[in-house]
Motif scaffolding. Structure first.
Motif, PDB file in Angstrom:
ATOM      1  N   GLU A  10       0.785  -1.236  -0.126  1.00 46.31           N
ATOM      2  CA  GLU A  10       0.114   0.023   0.062  1.00 46.31           C
ATOM      3  C   GLU A  10       0.842   1.319   0.048  1.00 46.31           C
ATOM      4  OE1 GLU A  10      -3.020   0.279  -0.435  1.00 46.31           O
ATOM      5  OE2 GLU A  10      -3.653  -1.885  -0.183  1.00 46.31           O
ATOM      6  N   THR A  11       2.133   1.243   0.681  1.00 51.27           N
ATOM      7  CA  THR A  11       2.690   2.290   0.822  1.00 51.27           C
ATOM      8  C   THR A  11       3.543   2.719  -0.628  1.00 51.27           C
ATOM      9  OG1 THR A  11       3.280   2.066   3.087  1.00 51.27           O
ATOM     10  CG2 THR A  11       4.904   3.520   1.936  1.00 51.27           C
ATOM     11  N   LEU A  12       3.996   1.632  -1.252  1.00 49.37           N
ATOM     12  CA  LEU A  12       4.662   1.673  -2.600  1.00 49.37           C
ATOM     13  C   LEU A  12       3.534   2.235  -3.522  1.00 49.37           C
ATOM     14  CD1 LEU A  12       6.716  -1.658  -3.016  1.00 49.37           C
ATOM     15  CD2 LEU A  12       7.551   0.856  -3.277  1.00 49.37           C
ATOM     16  N   LYS A  13       2.374   1.788  -3.571  1.00 52.58           N
ATOM     17  CA  LYS A  13       1.344   2.081  -4.441  1.00 52.58           C
ATOM     18  C   LYS A  13       0.909   3.713  -4.226  1.00 52.58           C
ATOM     19  CE  LYS A  13      -3.012   0.899  -6.293  1.00 52.58           C
ATOM     20  NZ  LYS A  13      -4.108  -0.063  -6.200  1.00 52.58           N
ATOM     21  N   GLU A  14       1.107   3.999  -2.932  1.00 46.75           N
ATOM     22  CA  GLU A  14       0.674   5.490  -2.644  1.00 46.75           C
ATOM     23  C   GLU A  14       1.866   6.315  -3.241  1.00 46.75           C
ATOM     24  OE1 GLU A  14       0.519   7.935   1.255  1.00 46.75           O
ATOM     25  OE2 GLU A  14      -1.142   6.131   1.166  1.00 46.75           O
ATOM     26  N   VAL A  15       3.309   5.933  -2.982  1.00 48.88           N
ATOM     27  CA  VAL A  15       4.402   6.669  -3.210  1.00 48.88           C
ATOM     28  C   VAL A  15       4.727   6.609  -4.596  1.00 48.88           C
ATOM     29  CG1 VAL A  15       7.042   6.750  -2.851  1.00 48.88           C
ATOM     30  CG2 VAL A  15       5.497   6.426  -1.010  1.00 48.88           C
ATOM     31  N   MET A  16       4.577   5.645  -5.249  1.00 48.50           N
ATOM     32  CA  MET A  16       4.854   5.411  -6.474  1.00 48.50           C
ATOM     33  C   MET A  16       3.707   6.063  -7.902  1.00 48.50           C
ATOM     34  SD  MET A  16       7.400   2.129  -6.987  1.00 48.50           S
ATOM     35  CE  MET A  16       7.799   2.787  -8.438  1.00 48.50           C
ATOM     36  N   GLU A  17       2.675   5.937  -7.255  1.00 45.63           N
ATOM     37  CA  GLU A  17       1.328   6.399  -8.008  1.00 45.63           C
ATOM     38  C   GLU A  17       1.284   5.697  -9.028  1.00 45.63           C
ATOM     39  OE1 GLU A  17       1.963  10.731  -8.296  1.00 45.63           O
ATOM     40  OE2 GLU A  17       1.257  10.929  -6.268  1.00 45.63           O
ATOM     41  N   ASP A  18       1.374   6.333 -10.430  1.00 40.78           N
ATOM     42  CA  ASP A  18       1.124   5.759 -11.745  1.00 40.78           C
ATOM     43  C   ASP A  18       2.590   4.800 -12.177  1.00 40.78           C
ATOM     44  OD1 ASP A  18      -1.255   7.156 -12.135  1.00 40.78           O
ATOM     45  OD2 ASP A  18      -0.022   8.771 -13.266  1.00 40.78           O
ATOM     46  N   ASP A  19       3.625   4.932 -11.434  1.00 43.76           N
ATOM     47  CA  ASP A  19       4.699   4.177 -11.732  1.00 43.76           C
ATOM     48  C   ASP A  19       4.497   2.658 -11.030  1.00 43.76           C
ATOM     49  OD1 ASP A  19       6.075   5.837 -13.385  1.00 43.76           O
ATOM     50  OD2 ASP A  19       7.042   7.045 -11.664  1.00 43.76           O
ATOM     51  N   PHE A  20       3.628   2.608 -10.255  1.00 39.38           N
ATOM     52  CA  PHE A  20       3.256   1.403  -9.493  1.00 39.38           C
ATOM     53  C   PHE A  20       3.386   0.354 -10.470  1.00 39.38           C
ATOM     54  CE2 PHE A  20       1.109  -1.730  -7.036  1.00 39.38           C
ATOM     55  CZ  PHE A  20       1.926  -1.962  -6.000  1.00 39.38           C
ATOM     56  N   THR A  21       2.607   0.546 -11.538  1.00 35.48           N
ATOM     57  CA  THR A  21       2.050  -0.515 -12.463  1.00 35.48           C
ATOM     58  C   THR A  21       3.528  -0.898 -13.262  1.00 35.48           C
ATOM     59  OG1 THR A  21      -0.249   0.294 -12.971  1.00 35.48           O
ATOM     60  CG2 THR A  21       0.734  -1.122 -14.739  1.00 35.48           C
ATOM     61  N   PHE A  27       8.763  -6.379 -11.950  1.00 38.33           N
ATOM     62  CA  PHE A  27       8.902  -7.321 -11.177  1.00 38.33           C
ATOM     63  C   PHE A  27       8.651  -8.670 -11.713  1.00 38.33           C
ATOM     64  CE2 PHE A  27       7.220 -10.201  -7.858  1.00 38.33           C
ATOM     65  CZ  PHE A  27       8.677 -10.438  -7.055  1.00 38.33           C
ATOM     66  N   PHE A  28       7.383  -8.695 -12.398  1.00 38.55           N
ATOM     67  CA  PHE A  28       6.801 -10.048 -12.947  1.00 38.55           C
ATOM     68  C   PHE A  28       7.902 -10.461 -14.231  1.00 38.55           C
ATOM     69  CE2 PHE A  28       2.457  -8.249 -12.142  1.00 38.55           C
ATOM     70  CZ  PHE A  28       2.392  -8.423 -10.949  1.00 38.55           C
ATOM     71  N   GLU A  29       8.248  -9.408 -15.047  1.00 38.40           N
ATOM     72  CA  GLU A  29       9.118  -9.847 -16.118  1.00 38.40           C
ATOM     73  C   GLU A  29      10.671 -10.399 -15.519  1.00 38.40           C
ATOM     74  OE1 GLU A  29       9.483  -6.645 -18.969  1.00 38.40           O
ATOM     75  OE2 GLU A  29       7.470  -6.563 -19.128  1.00 38.40           O
ATOM     76  N   ASP A  30      11.208  -9.705 -14.678  1.00 37.49           N
ATOM     77  CA  ASP A  30      12.481 -10.083 -14.234  1.00 37.49           C
ATOM     78  C   ASP A  30      12.446 -11.395 -13.400  1.00 37.49           C
ATOM     79  OD1 ASP A  30      13.453  -7.657 -15.172  1.00 37.49           O
ATOM     80  OD2 ASP A  30      13.690  -6.714 -13.295  1.00 37.49           O
ATOM     81  N   SER A  31      11.350 -11.553 -12.526  1.00 33.40           N
ATOM     82  CA  SER A  31      11.080 -12.866 -11.772  1.00 33.40           C
ATOM     83  C   SER A  31      11.037 -13.790 -12.684  1.00 33.40           C
ATOM     84  CB  SER A  31       9.791 -12.646 -10.990  1.00 33.40           C
ATOM     85  OG  SER A  31      10.052 -11.691 -10.081  1.00 33.40           O
ATOM     86  N   ASN A  63      11.721  -5.998  -1.579  1.00 31.39           N
ATOM     87  CA  ASN A  63      11.305  -4.709  -1.852  1.00 31.39           C
ATOM     88  C   ASN A  63       9.761  -4.544  -1.989  1.00 31.39           C
ATOM     89  OD1 ASN A  63      13.992  -3.481  -1.490  1.00 31.39           O
ATOM     90  ND2 ASN A  63      14.489  -3.814  -3.767  1.00 31.39           N
ATOM     91  N   LEU A  64       9.294  -5.612  -2.451  1.00 29.25           N
ATOM     92  CA  LEU A  64       7.938  -5.457  -2.928  1.00 29.25           C
ATOM     93  C   LEU A  64       7.042  -6.319  -1.516  1.00 29.25           C
ATOM     94  CD1 LEU A  64       7.659  -6.297  -6.627  1.00 29.25           C
ATOM     95  CD2 LEU A  64       6.643  -4.464  -5.437  1.00 29.25           C
ATOM     96  N   GLY A  65       7.472  -6.616  -0.682  1.00 25.85           N
ATOM     97  CA  GLY A  65       6.839  -7.149   0.515  1.00 25.85           C
ATOM     98  C   GLY A  65       6.543  -8.440   0.364  1.00 25.85           C
ATOM     99  N   ALA A  66       7.296  -9.332  -0.376  1.00 25.26           N
ATOM    100  CA  ALA A  66       7.070 -10.611  -0.623  1.00 25.26           C
ATOM    101  C   ALA A  66       7.759 -11.489   0.368  1.00 25.26           C
ATOM    102  CB  ALA A  66       7.039 -11.195  -2.156  1.00 25.26           C
ATOM    103  N   LEU A  67       7.501 -11.575   1.441  1.00 24.68           N
ATOM    104  CA  LEU A  67       8.246 -11.973   2.538  1.00 24.68           C
ATOM    105  C   LEU A  67       8.465 -13.566   2.619  1.00 24.68           C
ATOM    106  CD1 LEU A  67       6.315 -10.053   5.395  1.00 24.68           C
ATOM    107  CD2 LEU A  67       8.220  -9.387   4.128  1.00 24.68           C
TER     108      LEU A  67
END
Length: 110
Positions: A10-21, A27-31, A63-67
Motif C-alpha cells: 500500500e505504501t509503495l502504491k501510494e508513493v509510486m502512483e502511476d509508476d506502481f504498475t 518485477f513480473f518480467e524479471d522474476s 522490496n515488494l513485501g513478498a516475505l
C-alpha cells in the motif's frame, strides 16, 4: 509467514502512483527470467550463480513485501554460498510456486 506485507504494498502504491504498475510489470518480467536462471544454474551445477541469482531475486521480492518468497530465495542463496546444490531442485520448485502465488496477489493491485 505471510506471503505479502500488505502495508508495504500500500505504501509503495501510494508513493509510486502511476509508476506502481511499471514496477509490478518489471518485477513480473524479471522474476520469470530469474526462475529460468535458477533452473539453469542447477542444470549447469553452478552453485555460485545460484547464489547470485537467488540474492538478486531475494532483493526484489523483499522490496515488494513478498516475505515468504524472499525467505525461500535467502535459503537458495545460502545453499549456493555453501557451494552446495543439495535440495536445490526442491527449493527452486518452492520458489516457483511461491512466486506464482505472489504474482496472483500482486495483480489484484493493478
Amino acid at each position: 509467514m505471510k506471503q505479502l506485507d500488505i502495508e508495504a504494498i500500500e505504501t509503495l502504491k501510494e508513493v509510486m502512483e502511476d509508476d506502481f504498475t511499471i514496477l509490478l510489470d518489471t518485477f513480473f518480467e524479471d522474476s520469470k527470467l530469474r526462475l529460468e536462471d535458477l533452473r539453469s544454474n542447477i542444470s549447469s551445477e553452478d552453485a555460485e550463480a545460484l547464489r547470485r541469482t537467488a540474492h538478486s531475486f531475494k532483493g526484489s521480492a523483499s522490496n515488494l513485501g513478498a516475505l515468504a518468497l524472499a525467505d525461500l530465495c535467502m535459503r537458495a542463496e545460502s545453499l549456493g554460498a555453501k557451494r552446495s546444490l543439495e535440495g536445490a531442485d526442491t527449493l527452486v520448485n518452492q520458489i516457483k510456486d511461491e512466486y506464482f502465488a505472489v504474482e496472483a496477489l500482486l495483480k489484484s493491485y493493478l
